[in-house]
Design an enzyme around this catalytic site. Structure first.
Site, PDB file in Angstrom:
ATOM      1  N   PHE A   1       5.019   6.571 -11.892  1.00 30.66           N
ATOM      2  CA  PHE A   1       6.376   6.937 -11.335  1.00 30.66           C
ATOM      3  C   PHE A   1       7.428   7.326 -12.160  1.00 30.66           C
ATOM      4  CE2 PHE A   1       6.479   5.482  -6.992  1.00 30.66           C
ATOM      5  CZ  PHE A   1       5.270   5.045  -6.928  1.00 30.66           C
TER       6      PHE A   1
ATOM      7  N   LEU B   1       0.882  -1.229  -0.057  1.00 32.49           N
ATOM      8  CA  LEU B   1      -0.162   0.017  -0.013  1.00 32.49           C
ATOM      9  C   LEU B   1       1.032   1.400  -0.005  1.00 32.49           C
ATOM     10  CD1 LEU B   1       0.039   1.403   3.045  1.00 32.49           C
ATOM     11  CD2 LEU B   1      -1.361  -0.446   3.670  1.00 32.49           C
TER      12      LEU B   1
ATOM     13  N   CYS C   1       9.576   4.497   3.240  1.00 31.83           N
ATOM     14  CA  CYS C   1       9.968   3.118   2.611  1.00 31.83           C
ATOM     15  C   CYS C   1      10.934   2.968   1.765  1.00 31.83           C
ATOM     16  CB  CYS C   1       8.651   2.425   2.053  1.00 31.83           C
ATOM     17  SG  CYS C   1       7.201   1.965   3.174  1.00 31.83           S
TER      18      CYS C   1
ATOM     19  N   LYS D   1       9.180  -7.659  -2.336  1.00 33.58           N
ATOM     20  CA  LYS D   1       9.067  -6.521  -1.700  1.00 33.58           C
ATOM     21  C   LYS D   1      10.171  -5.514  -1.908  1.00 33.58           C
ATOM     22  CE  LYS D   1       7.419  -3.132   0.663  1.00 33.58           C
ATOM     23  NZ  LYS D   1       6.184  -2.441   0.109  1.00 33.58           N
TER      24      LYS D   1
ATOM     25  N   ARG E   1       7.058  10.807 -12.379  1.00 32.20           N
ATOM     26  CA  ARG E   1       7.005  12.174 -12.108  1.00 32.20           C
ATOM     27  C   ARG E   1       8.254  12.903 -11.587  1.00 32.20           C
ATOM     28  NH1 ARG E   1       3.933  12.516  -7.874  1.00 32.20           N
ATOM     29  NH2 ARG E   1       3.315  10.493  -8.172  1.00 32.20           N
ATOM     30  N   ALA E   2       8.900  13.477 -12.338  1.00 26.64           N
ATOM     31  CA  ALA E   2      10.024  14.283 -11.953  1.00 26.64           C
ATOM     32  C   ALA E   2       9.776  15.081 -10.844  1.00 26.64           C
ATOM     33  CB  ALA E   2      10.737  14.874 -12.938  1.00 26.64           C
TER      34      ALA E   2
ATOM     35  N   GLU F   1       0.962   5.198   1.077  1.00 24.86           N
ATOM     36  CA  GLU F   1       0.245   6.244   2.403  1.00 24.86           C
ATOM     37  C   GLU F   1      -0.520   7.231   1.273  1.00 24.86           C
ATOM     38  OE1 GLU F   1       2.941   7.823   5.246  1.00 24.86           O
ATOM     39  OE2 GLU F   1       3.838   5.610   5.619  1.00 24.86           O
TER      40      GLU F   1
HETATM   41  N1  LIG Z   1       4.126   2.895   5.806  1.00 28.48           N
HETATM   42  C1  LIG Z   1       3.799   2.285   4.692  1.00 28.48           C
HETATM   43  O1  LIG Z   1       3.145   2.954   3.859  1.00 28.48           O
HETATM   44  C2  LIG Z   1       4.217   0.889   4.623  1.00 28.48           C
HETATM   45  C3  LIG Z   1       3.733   0.175   3.214  1.00 28.48           C
HETATM   46  C4  LIG Z   1       4.330  -1.188   3.078  1.00 28.48           C
HETATM   47  C5  LIG Z   1       4.996  -1.549   4.075  1.00 28.48           C
HETATM   48  N2  LIG Z   1       5.604  -1.056   5.255  1.00 28.48           N
HETATM   49  C6  LIG Z   1       6.388  -1.665   6.178  1.00 28.48           C
HETATM   50  O2  LIG Z   1       5.445  -2.183   7.208  1.00 28.48           O
HETATM   51  C7  LIG Z   1       6.059  -1.961   8.483  1.00 28.48           C
HETATM   52  C8  LIG Z   1       5.243  -1.243   9.441  1.00 28.48           C
HETATM   53  O3  LIG Z   1       5.461   0.142   8.885  1.00 28.48           O
HETATM   54  P1  LIG Z   1       4.549   1.315   9.533  1.00 28.48           P
HETATM   55  O4  LIG Z   1       4.868   2.474   8.729  1.00 28.48           O
HETATM   56  O5  LIG Z   1       3.247   0.808   9.645  1.00 28.48           O
HETATM   57  O6  LIG Z   1       5.232   1.514  11.089  1.00 28.48           O
HETATM   58  P2  LIG Z   1       4.843   2.455  12.124  1.00 28.48           P
HETATM   59  O7  LIG Z   1       6.005   2.857  12.665  1.00 28.48           O
HETATM   60  O8  LIG Z   1       3.963   3.722  11.486  1.00 28.48           O
HETATM   61  O9  LIG Z   1       4.010   1.547  13.165  1.00 28.48           O
HETATM   62  C9  LIG Z   1       4.375   0.471  13.868  1.00 28.48           C
HETATM   63  C10 LIG Z   1       3.791   0.510  15.212  1.00 28.48           C
HETATM   64  O10 LIG Z   1       3.975  -0.989  15.879  1.00 28.48           O
HETATM   65  C11 LIG Z   1       3.950  -0.889  17.235  1.00 28.48           C
HETATM   66  N3  LIG Z   1       4.697  -1.498  17.999  1.00 28.48           N
HETATM   67  C12 LIG Z   1       6.018  -1.991  18.173  1.00 28.48           C
HETATM   68  N4  LIG Z   1       6.317  -2.971  18.745  1.00 28.48           N
HETATM   69  C13 LIG Z   1       5.316  -3.611  18.989  1.00 28.48           C
HETATM   70  C14 LIG Z   1       5.244  -4.937  19.802  1.00 28.48           C
HETATM   71  N5  LIG Z   1       6.144  -5.338  20.096  1.00 28.48           N
HETATM   72  N6  LIG Z   1       3.871  -4.894  20.120  1.00 28.48           N
HETATM   73  C15 LIG Z   1       2.687  -4.164  19.543  1.00 28.48           C
HETATM   74  N7  LIG Z   1       2.975  -3.297  18.830  1.00 28.48           N
HETATM   75  C16 LIG Z   1       4.138  -2.491  18.587  1.00 28.48           C
HETATM   76  C17 LIG Z   1       4.236   0.657  17.499  1.00 28.48           C
HETATM   77  O11 LIG Z   1       3.869   1.374  18.747  1.00 28.48           O
HETATM   78  C18 LIG Z   1       3.716   1.456  16.169  1.00 28.48           C
HETATM   79  O12 LIG Z   1       2.432   1.869  16.419  1.00 28.48           O
HETATM   80  C19 LIG Z   1       7.629  -1.575   8.263  1.00 28.48           C
HETATM   81  O13 LIG Z   1       8.156  -2.695   8.017  1.00 28.48           O
HETATM   82  C20 LIG Z   1       7.377  -1.123   6.888  1.00 28.48           C
HETATM   83  O14 LIG Z   1       8.668  -0.965   6.138  1.00 28.48           O
HETATM   84  C21 LIG Z   1       5.054   0.230   5.449  1.00 28.48           C
HETATM   85  O1  LIG Z   2       6.534   9.564  -9.910  1.00 29.52           O
HETATM   86  C1  LIG Z   2       7.067   9.627  -8.683  1.00 29.52           C
HETATM   87  C2  LIG Z   2       6.340   8.918  -7.987  1.00 29.52           C
HETATM   88  C3  LIG Z   2       6.723   9.275  -6.608  1.00 29.52           C
HETATM   89  N1  LIG Z   2       7.434  10.092  -6.278  1.00 29.52           N
HETATM   90  C4  LIG Z   2       7.974  10.375  -4.683  1.00 29.52           C
HETATM   91  O2  LIG Z   2       8.170   8.966  -4.019  1.00 29.52           O
HETATM   92  C5  LIG Z   2       7.816   9.030  -2.875  1.00 29.52           C
HETATM   93  C6  LIG Z   2       7.100   7.942  -2.619  1.00 29.52           C
HETATM   94  O3  LIG Z   2       5.736   7.830  -3.079  1.00 29.52           O
HETATM   95  P1  LIG Z   2       4.543   6.411  -3.141  1.00 29.52           P
HETATM   96  O4  LIG Z   2       5.387   5.245  -3.724  1.00 29.52           O
HETATM   97  O5  LIG Z   2       3.576   7.115  -3.766  1.00 29.52           O
HETATM   98  O6  LIG Z   2       4.269   6.507  -1.448  1.00 29.52           O
HETATM   99  P2  LIG Z   2       4.833   5.478  -0.555  1.00 29.52           P
HETATM  100  O7  LIG Z   2       3.536   5.466   0.677  1.00 29.52           O
HETATM  101  O8  LIG Z   2       6.114   5.909   0.050  1.00 29.52           O
HETATM  102  O9  LIG Z   2       4.602   4.237  -1.017  1.00 29.52           O
HETATM  103  C7  LIG Z   2       5.647   3.285  -1.542  1.00 29.52           C
HETATM  104  O10 LIG Z   2       6.288   2.642  -0.216  1.00 29.52           O
HETATM  105  C8  LIG Z   2       5.391   1.600   0.055  1.00 29.52           C
HETATM  106  C9  LIG Z   2       6.194   1.184   1.344  1.00 29.52           C
HETATM  107  O11 LIG Z   2       6.888   0.139   1.031  1.00 29.52           O
HETATM  108  C10 LIG Z   2       5.041   0.560  -0.516  1.00 29.52           C
HETATM  109  O12 LIG Z   2       4.220  -0.358  -0.026  1.00 29.52           O
HETATM  110  C11 LIG Z   2       4.365   1.212  -2.028  1.00 29.52           C
HETATM  111  O13 LIG Z   2       3.912   0.251  -2.960  1.00 29.52           O
HETATM  112  C12 LIG Z   2       5.416   2.091  -2.636  1.00 29.52           C
HETATM  113  O14 LIG Z   2       4.775   2.844  -3.634  1.00 29.52           O
HETATM  114  C13 LIG Z   2       7.214  10.397  -2.563  1.00 29.52           C
HETATM  115  O15 LIG Z   2       8.047  11.237  -1.944  1.00 29.52           O
HETATM  116  C14 LIG Z   2       6.790  10.761  -3.964  1.00 29.52           C
HETATM  117  O16 LIG Z   2       6.804  12.255  -3.959  1.00 29.52           O
HETATM  118  C15 LIG Z   2       8.091  10.849  -7.261  1.00 29.52           C
HETATM  119  O17 LIG Z   2       8.858  11.738  -6.708  1.00 29.52           O
HETATM  120  N2  LIG Z   2       7.740  10.699  -8.515  1.00 29.52           N
END
Ligand SMILES: NC(=O)c1ccc[n+]([C@@H]2O[C@H](COP(=O)([O-])OP(=O)(O)OC[C@H]3O[C@@H](n4cnc5c(N)ncnc54)[C@H](O)[C@@H]3O)[C@@H](O)[C@H]2O)c1
Ligand SMILES: O=c1ccn([C@@H]2O[C@H](COP(=O)(O)OP(=O)(O)O[C@H]3O[C@H](CO)[C@@H](O)[C@H](O)[C@H]3O)[C@@H](O)[C@H]2O)c(=O)[nH]1
Length: 433
Positions: free
Chosen positions: A248, A152, A259, A203, A250-251, A154
């Site tokens: 992806f 996903l 991530c 991943k 977009r400059a 954000e």
């Molecule tokens: N943020 C993203 O968009 C995204 C997308 C894909 C994958 N990921 C991956 O998913 C993972 C989580 O990312 P995030 O951004 O959601 O993290 P985050 O830091 O926002 O949240 C982590 C949560 O885990 C809790 N936590 C830590 N240890 C714990 C424990 N022992 N028991 C219960 N809760 C505990 C923390 O209090 C916190 O609320 C990372 O590995 C990240 O790389 C993140």
């Molecule tokens: O054409 C593009 C697309 C994105 N960005 C930048 O890239 C960063 C990441 O953007 P985006 O990928 O949309 O957001 P994230 O929430 O970081 O999501 C990425 O990171 C997540 C965490 O691993 C993955 O789950 C998603 O698939 C992956 O897209 C941001 O700073 C954007 O501004 C650019 O500069 N140009």
């Protein structure tokens, strides 16, 4: 089926809410009492469009619960998803402290067989290490570890969860894989089943590839500026080739967020650990570091020095529709501007509260765009919020001392800017002055 999600950050909360929404009974566990209290009242600790509505709906339907009592939740669970953070260590490797703590918490509580699903992004080999720890710490029960990396984004996390391109399931045990596939089937998203190590690698490889696309297009943009081509035209023309794809490309001022920066570094480290020098990925990271400072370079070129200049920063979060400040370009830019003794006035529609905790204390915050622009010598656009893209350009002329815009996200068409007495510098396009 009783599902438990460990960690309620961006991934855990969205996963918990989405699994509840497709009909499962889900308990979300977090160690952060304040967060759990808030969520118990239907308030999301993160800004993510649509999340609170779904949270409330599923809490009211008695399918979604929040607790700090992990021990009890794990005892009653059939399937446990781990979604704790895997931040960056100083050497760039992934910090697995929270993962292994969750493993210990689960192992010390479970009294019946359970499937543990790893959603967190973890280096290749981690799920097998978790499996080994479970066998050692909880030999009385059968625990199968399944890798299920999350893709996903954000800001569109809810949409992505219901409309993802694939669900990756990496498992050694066919039965455990089938259970996880069954849980996810209502999403109607294609399931790609593979071995655990390949799932872990999918991943990192996916994020590294997307980061590579961004650094590539940014380098092309930098060249466009020098040879008089227009990156928007170039990216559009490239993207029409289906082998390249239009996304992806977009400059801008590079990628940030929780991530790409950490996962590219972790993959470079994974490679280094097996004596593979991942040169391409190291260049992607280096290009991004330089790109984040592009607007500072442009401002220096324009002004000579920026000491004493009043600079309005528009946009602080690493991308629109989120309040996440992790690795946002604004951190680098605000720090550098403050270090050069510029007067920095910042505005963001959502992220100001989170920004205050991480930006230099000298930064002044405005409560709306006009206030930020008032009497400014220059504006720097760092995040392409709709609010900025849709802004009437005459506001820059009206509010600023000198209407000079450094646009790090190419928010405006050059033909529109041309109609105003605005000096405009963007990425990969000719300056307008
Ligand atoms: N943020 C993203 O968009 C995204 C997308 C894909 C994958 N990921 C991956 O998913 C993972 C989580 O990312 P995030 O951004 O959601 O993290 P985050 O830091 O926002 O949240 C982590 C949560 O885990 C809790 N936590 C830590 N240890 C714990 C424990 N022992 N028991 C219960 N809760 C505990 C923390 O209090 C916190 O609320 C990372 O590995 C990240 O790389 C993140
Ligand atoms: O054409 C593009 C697309 C994105 N960005 C930048 O890239 C960063 C990441 O953007 P985006 O990928 O949309 O957001 P994230 O929430 O970081 O999501 C990425 O990171 C997540 C965490 O691993 C993955 O789950 C998603 O698939 C992956 O897209 C941001 O700073 C954007 O501004 C650019 O500069 N140009």
């Amino acid at each position: 089926m009783n599902i438990v999600v460990v960690g309620t950050g961006y991934v855990g909360l969205v996963t918990g809410v989405a699994l509840a929404h497709i009909g499962h009974r889900v308990t979300c566990v977090d160690v952060d009492e304040e967060k759990v209290k808030q969520m118990g009242r239907g308030i999301s600790p993160i800004y993510e469009p649509g999340i609170e509505t779904l949270m409330k709906e599923n809490m009211e339907a008695n399918r979604l619960f929040f607790t700090t009592d992990g021990a009890r939740a794990y005892r009653e669970a059939d399937v446990i998803y781990i979604a704790v953070g895997t931040p960056e260590n100083e050497d760039g490797s992934a910090n697995l402290t929270y993962i292994y703590q969750a493993v210990k918490d689960i192992a010390s509580s479970v009294t019946k067989d359970v499937i543990v699903v790893t959603k967190s992004t973890v280096p290749v080999g981690t799920n097998h290490e978790m499996q080994r720890m479970f066998q050692q710490l909880a030999p009385h029960v059968r625990i199968d570890v399944v890798s299920n990396p999350e893709f996903l984004r954000e800001g569109s996390a809810i949409y992505d969860t219901f409309h993802g391109d694939r669900i990756v399931i990496g498992a050694d045990d066919e039965r455990a894989a089938a259970v996880v596939a069954h849980i996810h089937r209502p999403f109607g998203i294609p399931i790609f089943q593979t071995d655990i190590r390949s799932a872990e690698m999918i991943k990192y490889a996916s994020n590294a590839f997307l980061a590579t696309k961004i650094s590539f297009i940014n380098e092309i943009a930098n060249i466009c500026e020098k040879v008089g081509a227009d990156i928007e035209q170039v990216a559009a023309g490239m993207g029409m080739d289906q082998r390249i794809g239009s996304s992806f490309l977009r400059a801008g001022i590079g990628y940030g967020g929780s991530c790409f920066p950490k996962d590219t570094k972790a993959l470079a480290k994974i490679a280094a650990n097996i004596d593979h020098d991942f040169e391409l990925l190291k260049a992607v990271i280096e290009v991004n570091n330089k790109q984040q400072r592009k607007l500072i370079e442009k401002a220096r070129e324009r002004f000579g020095h920026i000491q004493g200049k009043k600079i309005a920063i528009l946009g602080l979060s690493f991308k629109p529709n989120t309040d996440d400040m992790r690795e946002a370009a604004s951190l680098v830019i605000a720090r550098e501007l403050v270090a050069e003794q510029a007067i920095v006035v910042a505005y963001d529609p959502i992220a100001i509260n989170k920004a205050k905790a991480v930006l230099p204390k000298e930064v002044i915050y405005a409560s709306h765009v006009e206030e930020a622009l008032k009497d400014a010598d220059a504006a720097m656009i760092l995040t392409e919020w709709d609010e900025f893209r849709q802004l009437d350009l005459s506001i820059y002329v009206k509010q600023m001392k000198t209407p000079i815009i450094f646009d790090g996200r190419n928010c405006y068409a050059l033909e529109d800017v041309k109609k105003y007495a605005i000096e405009y510098y963007s990425i990969g396009r000719k300056p307008m002055n």
